[in-house]
Write a protein that holds these residues in place. Structure first.
Motif, PDB file in Angstrom:
ATOM      1  N   GLY A 184      59.208 -50.842  -7.462  1.00 29.66           N
ATOM      2  CA  GLY A 184      60.124 -49.755  -7.802  1.00 29.66           C
ATOM      3  C   GLY A 184      60.627 -49.955  -9.351  1.00 29.66           C
ATOM      4  N   ALA A 185      61.693 -49.031  -9.719  1.00 22.99           N
ATOM      5  CA  ALA A 185      62.204 -48.881 -11.122  1.00 22.99           C
ATOM      6  C   ALA A 185      62.720 -50.181 -11.689  1.00 22.99           C
ATOM      7  CB  ALA A 185      62.898 -47.718 -11.149  1.00 22.99           C
ATOM      8  N   SER A 186      63.540 -50.766 -10.707  1.00 32.34           N
ATOM      9  CA  SER A 186      63.903 -52.122 -11.570  1.00 32.34           C
ATOM     10  C   SER A 186      63.301 -53.035 -12.187  1.00 32.34           C
ATOM     11  CB  SER A 186      64.785 -52.986 -10.454  1.00 32.34           C
ATOM     12  OG  SER A 186      65.796 -52.153 -10.030  1.00 32.34           O
ATOM     13  N   LEU A 187      61.892 -53.437 -11.393  1.00 36.66           N
ATOM     14  CA  LEU A 187      60.894 -54.120 -11.712  1.00 36.66           C
ATOM     15  C   LEU A 187      60.186 -53.623 -12.979  1.00 36.66           C
ATOM     16  CD1 LEU A 187      59.315 -57.070 -10.807  1.00 36.66           C
ATOM     17  CD2 LEU A 187      57.659 -55.474 -10.185  1.00 36.66           C
ATOM     18  N   GLY A 188      60.061 -52.205 -12.760  1.00 34.78           N
ATOM     19  CA  GLY A 188      59.280 -51.425 -13.963  1.00 34.78           C
ATOM     20  C   GLY A 188      59.956 -51.900 -15.422  1.00 34.78           C
ATOM     21  N   SER A 189      61.339 -51.662 -15.387  1.00 29.81           N
ATOM     22  CA  SER A 189      62.128 -51.993 -16.527  1.00 29.81           C
ATOM     23  C   SER A 189      62.267 -53.338 -16.858  1.00 29.81           C
ATOM     24  CB  SER A 189      63.377 -51.322 -16.418  1.00 29.81           C
ATOM     25  OG  SER A 189      64.136 -51.895 -15.545  1.00 29.81           O
ATOM     26  N   PHE A 190      62.093 -54.238 -15.903  1.00 30.95           N
ATOM     27  CA  PHE A 190      61.852 -55.472 -16.221  1.00 30.95           C
ATOM     28  C   PHE A 190      61.022 -55.853 -16.988  1.00 30.95           C
ATOM     29  CE2 PHE A 190      60.907 -59.901 -14.826  1.00 30.95           C
ATOM     30  CZ  PHE A 190      62.161 -60.573 -15.413  1.00 30.95           C
ATOM     31  N   MET A 191      59.656 -55.742 -16.303  1.00 27.11           N
ATOM     32  CA  MET A 191      58.483 -55.889 -16.831  1.00 27.11           C
ATOM     33  C   MET A 191      58.068 -55.575 -18.409  1.00 27.11           C
ATOM     34  SD  MET A 191      56.058 -55.994 -13.403  1.00 27.11           S
ATOM     35  CE  MET A 191      54.744 -55.214 -14.207  1.00 27.11           C
ATOM     36  N   THR A 192      58.497 -54.262 -18.286  1.00 23.66           N
ATOM     37  CA  THR A 192      58.224 -53.587 -19.722  1.00 23.66           C
ATOM     38  C   THR A 192      59.041 -54.296 -20.713  1.00 23.66           C
ATOM     39  OG1 THR A 192      59.836 -51.686 -19.144  1.00 23.66           O
ATOM     40  CG2 THR A 192      57.428 -51.363 -18.787  1.00 23.66           C
ATOM     41  N   TYR A 193      60.469 -54.619 -20.480  1.00 23.37           N
ATOM     42  CA  TYR A 193      60.961 -55.024 -21.482  1.00 23.37           C
ATOM     43  C   TYR A 193      60.471 -56.505 -21.796  1.00 23.37           C
ATOM     44  CZ  TYR A 193      65.265 -56.938 -24.061  1.00 23.37           C
ATOM     45  OH  TYR A 193      66.121 -57.411 -24.816  1.00 23.37           O
ATOM     46  N   MET A 194      60.156 -57.383 -20.965  1.00 21.00           N
ATOM     47  CA  MET A 194      59.757 -58.626 -21.088  1.00 21.00           C
ATOM     48  C   MET A 194      58.311 -58.441 -21.807  1.00 21.00           C
ATOM     49  SD  MET A 194      62.079 -60.007 -20.074  1.00 21.00           S
ATOM     50  CE  MET A 194      62.230 -61.917 -19.809  1.00 21.00           C
ATOM     51  N   MET A 195      57.377 -57.605 -21.747  1.00 18.42           N
ATOM     52  CA  MET A 195      56.300 -57.339 -22.230  1.00 18.42           C
ATOM     53  C   MET A 195      56.401 -57.128 -23.877  1.00 18.42           C
ATOM     54  SD  MET A 195      53.383 -54.521 -21.456  1.00 18.42           S
ATOM     55  CE  MET A 195      54.100 -53.227 -22.058  1.00 18.42           C
ATOM     56  N   GLU A 196      57.243 -56.117 -23.967  1.00 21.32           N
ATOM     57  CA  GLU A 196      57.450 -55.922 -25.465  1.00 21.32           C
ATOM     58  C   GLU A 196      58.216 -56.868 -26.139  1.00 21.32           C
ATOM     59  OE1 GLU A 196      56.334 -53.216 -27.116  1.00 21.32           O
ATOM     60  OE2 GLU A 196      55.566 -52.448 -25.364  1.00 21.32           O
ATOM     61  N   LYS A 197      59.066 -57.545 -25.503  1.00 23.63           N
ATOM     62  CA  LYS A 197      59.459 -58.669 -26.134  1.00 23.63           C
ATOM     63  C   LYS A 197      58.667 -59.832 -26.518  1.00 23.63           C
ATOM     64  CE  LYS A 197      63.309 -61.900 -25.564  1.00 23.63           C
ATOM     65  NZ  LYS A 197      64.290 -62.721 -24.579  1.00 23.63           N
ATOM     66  N   ILE A 228      55.334 -58.979 -27.074  1.00 27.57           N
ATOM     67  CA  ILE A 228      54.675 -58.700 -28.122  1.00 27.57           C
ATOM     68  C   ILE A 228      55.295 -58.529 -29.394  1.00 27.57           C
ATOM     69  CG2 ILE A 228      53.293 -56.466 -29.079  1.00 27.57           C
ATOM     70  CD1 ILE A 228      52.844 -55.664 -26.118  1.00 27.57           C
ATOM     71  N   ALA A 229      56.518 -58.261 -29.303  1.00 23.82           N
ATOM     72  CA  ALA A 229      57.000 -58.263 -30.696  1.00 23.82           C
ATOM     73  C   ALA A 229      57.259 -59.516 -31.136  1.00 23.82           C
ATOM     74  CB  ALA A 229      58.578 -57.717 -30.600  1.00 23.82           C
ATOM     75  N   GLY A 230      57.501 -60.808 -30.155  1.00 27.88           N
ATOM     76  CA  GLY A 230      57.948 -62.220 -30.817  1.00 27.88           C
ATOM     77  C   GLY A 230      59.106 -62.254 -31.194  1.00 27.88           C
ATOM     78  N   ASP A 231      59.389 -63.417 -31.805  1.00 30.60           N
ATOM     79  CA  ASP A 231      60.834 -63.785 -32.267  1.00 30.60           C
ATOM     80  C   ASP A 231      61.068 -62.802 -33.376  1.00 30.60           C
ATOM     81  OD1 ASP A 231      61.091 -65.743 -30.394  1.00 30.60           O
ATOM     82  OD2 ASP A 231      60.359 -67.363 -31.939  1.00 30.60           O
ATOM     83  N   LYS A 232      60.158 -62.371 -34.337  1.00 28.70           N
ATOM     84  CA  LYS A 232      60.675 -61.419 -35.353  1.00 28.70           C
ATOM     85  C   LYS A 232      61.116 -59.965 -34.871  1.00 28.70           C
ATOM     86  CE  LYS A 232      56.865 -62.576 -37.622  1.00 28.70           C
ATOM     87  NZ  LYS A 232      55.657 -62.276 -38.416  1.00 28.70           N
ATOM     88  N   GLY A 233      60.617 -59.805 -33.434  1.00 28.40           N
ATOM     89  CA  GLY A 233      61.015 -58.527 -33.069  1.00 28.40           C
ATOM     90  C   GLY A 233      62.631 -58.534 -32.719  1.00 28.40           C
ATOM     91  N   GLY A 234      63.561 -59.339 -32.782  1.00 29.67           N
ATOM     92  CA  GLY A 234      64.929 -59.551 -32.672  1.00 29.67           C
ATOM     93  C   GLY A 234      65.347 -58.880 -31.268  1.00 29.67           C
ATOM     94  N   PHE A 235      64.593 -58.812 -30.490  1.00 33.18           N
ATOM     95  CA  PHE A 235      64.938 -58.310 -28.948  1.00 33.18           C
ATOM     96  C   PHE A 235      66.037 -59.025 -28.571  1.00 33.18           C
ATOM     97  CE2 PHE A 235      61.864 -55.452 -26.612  1.00 33.18           C
ATOM     98  CZ  PHE A 235      61.126 -55.311 -28.152  1.00 33.18           C
ATOM     99  N   GLY A 236      67.282 -58.228 -28.059  1.00 30.75           N
ATOM    100  CA  GLY A 236      68.349 -58.782 -27.776  1.00 30.75           C
ATOM    101  C   GLY A 236      69.567 -58.461 -28.856  1.00 30.75           C
ATOM    102  N   THR A 237      69.319 -58.087 -30.083  1.00 33.23           N
ATOM    103  CA  THR A 237      70.124 -58.176 -31.069  1.00 33.23           C
ATOM    104  C   THR A 237      70.364 -56.766 -31.349  1.00 33.23           C
ATOM    105  OG1 THR A 237      68.502 -58.144 -32.615  1.00 33.23           O
ATOM    106  CG2 THR A 237      69.288 -60.119 -31.956  1.00 33.23           C
ATOM    107  N   VAL A 242      67.703 -53.664 -31.065  1.00 32.14           N
ATOM    108  CA  VAL A 242      66.703 -53.004 -31.864  1.00 32.14           C
ATOM    109  C   VAL A 242      66.125 -51.809 -31.018  1.00 32.14           C
ATOM    110  CG1 VAL A 242      65.836 -54.933 -32.912  1.00 32.14           C
ATOM    111  CG2 VAL A 242      64.989 -54.619 -30.728  1.00 32.14           C
ATOM    112  N   ALA A 243      65.679 -50.868 -31.623  1.00 30.02           N
ATOM    113  CA  ALA A 243      65.413 -49.521 -30.815  1.00 30.02           C
ATOM    114  C   ALA A 243      64.165 -49.773 -29.927  1.00 30.02           C
ATOM    115  CB  ALA A 243      64.546 -48.579 -32.042  1.00 30.02           C
ATOM    116  N   LYS A 244      63.337 -50.879 -30.090  1.00 33.97           N
ATOM    117  CA  LYS A 244      61.950 -50.927 -28.801  1.00 33.97           C
ATOM    118  C   LYS A 244      62.899 -51.491 -27.841  1.00 33.97           C
ATOM    119  CE  LYS A 244      58.148 -51.543 -31.702  1.00 33.97           C
ATOM    120  NZ  LYS A 244      57.191 -52.492 -32.488  1.00 33.97           N
ATOM    121  N   GLY A 245      63.894 -52.297 -27.942  1.00 30.56           N
ATOM    122  CA  GLY A 245      64.393 -52.891 -26.795  1.00 30.56           C
ATOM    123  C   GLY A 245      65.158 -51.682 -25.813  1.00 30.56           C
TER     124      GLY A 245
END
Lengths: 506, 147
Positions: A272-285, A287-296, A298-301
């Motif tokens: 379902g959707a909860s896992l979908g959003s969890f997996m995609t967030y972790m995946m993008e995080k 891919i972006a790596g530490d420089k992506g600034g996920f959690g601060t 950012v638009a991708k987040g």
């Protein structure tokens, strides 16, 4: 191409002024429902089902209205995630991680626009994929006999149960309780009453709508009485909303990748959707790596989880329509919608009632466009509605639930039953016993038993028949894996801690 | 130490035993229905029994139950809702709904005046929506009074 003629059929049904009006109303209501903390896609759709049927809409119209609400709620969930750090519903939880920091930096408008567009991309691509994949799956599903269906239902319980709770025994218990409730009433095959204790009201069985509204909606009131509605939205400010084109364009691949992953997560039963959003967030995080600034902030987040959960909402419709097996709490509610309309989902639905399937898919596409238009320029309207205090909202939800159930049956018995389900829902959620498997049990119990009995009659009472075909064996293995694997994966997939405002599974 | 999970597990075990016993009294299957009406309920009852046994043996941490005054408030809310369920038919829609909505509103945010206004507002507003916009058959007041 077959798909175009099918879609043309769908649009010819869905593009009438009346259904368009229903889609607009449904999208509007849905966005509000999704945005309000304490109401999400599952309980929002649940309280509207009885009322929709009392209005006497035909099957297509009722489906258009309720699926618009469903999609709308998936869009709306992000609004309170971003502005209040309170997910409007569980799938929107991941959106708080970057959405709220953006809002704190005074970029709430940007976050809302980007997440709105991401929702659109996710939902739109998923609806197209649904239109392409579902007919093929329906063809495979024709090969299913009663033994395969019994295994499939087991798989649905196993994976949903595996995902839904931290404690597998509790998830299993919830499924069995649901099944036990489903068996109450007159047994159609033998003509005997079961477990009614002589109560005439019970010989018709326990209406799944009563259980859904009680477990999902009435229980919410008890939570708000307990907390005195502390999670309410007071004093939200939103400045001028402009569209950040360049930033949005920079998230294009994130949106597309997340849509694909979200759709796949949605198709898997139980995810379902909860896992979908969890997996995609972790995946993008990742891919972006530490420089992506996920959690601060950012638009991708915000783009990733919103595209992911809306794509998963579309993907979850695939097993629901082709096999009659819902992949999540919300699709379980939509299955309840179909069952009340006397539409049996499954492979035959595509052959016998193409107007329903394709009308539904066309109306989903329309609902998406409506939602994009509503959610980007008109987002301020919804922010205003967020300020409805819970002391008004929750009594209103309760009264709507009562009127809905009352207008279905006209008896106080169902109302009392609904209150009991509300109390049980409150206690279960406190005890971390998931309520979605209970609903699934009540919905599927009758068919599960029928398939088992049918299989046993065909085989002359030989139990090995349940494992006699490759499809069935595959399903059984998947069921065992789906139930056991989360025990081991749980340590690996630690969810980031977020203040939980609403623990309803999507 | 007594834990919620243990108590609940024992309750479920007892209920499951009663369920299974009740299923045993159902008739056997026939030629056309090999399994009959009793087999699947027994499977379900046994499943519930086993899962509940796990709860008794390996209970989770205690859930954070609210303090006693809150529990009493929740019990009161439940009573109000049950009374509302019984009153809806004989008393018509408006008066019971106003009372029930007002009480719930007061319980969530204890402000008497706004609770009264919420009760009356919701009751009248929802009645108008349900009756005239959605066409549900509701009665505003007791049918005896309406003639």
């Amino acid at each position: 191409m077959e798909i175009f003629s099918n879609l043309a059929l769908g649009f010819s049904i869905a593009l009438t002024p009346f259904t368009l009006m229903l889609a607009v109303i449904g999208c509007f209501l849905g966005t509000i429902i999704g945005a309000l903390p304490g109401l999400g896609p599952s309980n929002g759709v649940a309280i509207l089902i009885p009322i929709t049927f009392s209005m006497g809409l035909d099957a297509t119209a009722a489906l258009v209205l309720l699926t618009s609400v469903y999609y709308g709620a998936m869009y709306g969930g992000r609004i309170s995630s971003i502005l209040l750090n309170i997910p409007g519903d569980e799938p929107a939880m991941m959106t708080t991680l970057d959405g709220y920091p953006m809002a704190k930096q005074g970029r709430a408008g940007d976050a809302l626009v980007i997440s709105g567009v991401a929702s659109f991309v996710g939902a739109f691509l998923a609806t197209i994929a649904l239109a392409m994949v579902a007919p093929y799956l329906a063809r495979i599903a024709y090969k299913f006999g009663p033994a395969e269906y019994f295994a499939l239902y087991t798989l649905a319980f196993a994976t949903l149960g595996g995902m839904a709770s931290k404690n597998q025994a509790k998830a299993a218990l919830a499924s069995f309780i649901g099944l036990a409730i489903a068996l109450v009433g007159l047994d159609n095959n033998s003509g005997f009453n079961r477990f009614t204790g002589g109560n005439l009201h019970l010989s018709d069985g326990i209406d799944f709508l009563v259980a859904i509204v009680g477990l999902f909606a009435v229980s919410e009131v008890f939570f708000f009485i307990e907390t005195h509605g502390k999670d309410s939205a007071v004093g939200v400010k939103l400045g001028k909303v402009t569209i950040p084109w360049a930033e949005m364009w920079s998230t294009r691949w994130t949106m597309i990748r997340s849509s694909v992953v979200g759709f796949v997560a949605g198709v898997l039963p139980g995810a379902g959707a909860s896992l979908g959003s969890f997996m995609t967030y972790m995946m993008e995080k990742g891919i972006a790596g530490d420089k992506g600034g996920f959690g601060t902030g950012v638009a991708k987040g915000v783009a990733a989880p919103e595209a992911g959960n809306n794509a998963a909402a579309g993907g979850a419709l695939v097993p629901m329509l082709t096999l009659g097996v819902p992949g999540s709490g919300t699709t379980a509610v939509l299955l309840a919608v179909l069952m009340t309309l006397n539409i049996t989902p499954g492979p035959t639905l595509f052959a016998d009632r193409p107007e329903v399937v394709w009308g539904l898919i066309a109306s989903l596409l329309i609902a998406n466009v409506v939602l994009l238009l509503m959610n980007v320029p008109m987002v301020k309207v919804f922010v205003k509605i967020l300020m409805v205090p819970p002391a008004v909202l929750l009594p209103a939800v309760t009264m709507i639930s009562f009127v809905g159930i009352y207008s279905l049956s006209g008896s106080y018995f169902d109302l009392v039953l609904m209150i009991i389900f509300g109390v049980v829902g409150y206690a279960f959620r406190k005890m971390d016993i998931p309520t979605v498997p209970v609903i699934l049990g009540i919905l599927l119990g009758y068919q599960m038993e029928n398939n088992l009995r049918h299989a046993m009659t065909l085989s002359g009472g030989e139990w090995t028949y349940l494992f006699s075909s490759p499809i069935a064996i595959g399903l059984w293995i998947a069921a065992v894996l789906g139930f056991v694997a989360p025990m081991f994966l749980r340590g690996l997939l630690k969810r980031p801690e977020i203040r939980d405002a609403d623990e309803l599974v999507d | 130490m007594i834990r919620t999970d243990r108590v609940f597990g024992v309750v479920v075990i007892l209920a499951a035993l009663a369920y299974i016993a009740s299923a045993y009294n159902l008739p056997q299957g026939s030629m056309f229905d090999k399994l009959g009406p009793k087999a699947f309920p027994i499977i379900v009852g046994a499943g519930a029994l086993i899962s509940a046994a796990f709860l008794v043996l390996r209970p989770d941490d205690e859930p954070d139950w609210p303090p006693v005054p809150t529990l009493l408030a929740l019990a009161f809310a439940t009573l109000v809702l049950v009374a509302y369920a019984y009153a809806l038919k004989p008393m018509g829609f408006i008066v019971p709904t106003a009372i029930a909505a007002g009480v719930l509103s007061y319980q969530i945010t204890p402000k008497p005046l706004s609770a009264v206004l919420v009760g009356i507002g919701l009751s009248v507003g929802l009645f108008v929506i349900f009756k005239y916009a959605l066409g549900l058959s509701l009665f505003a007041f007791p049918r005896a009074l309406m003639g």
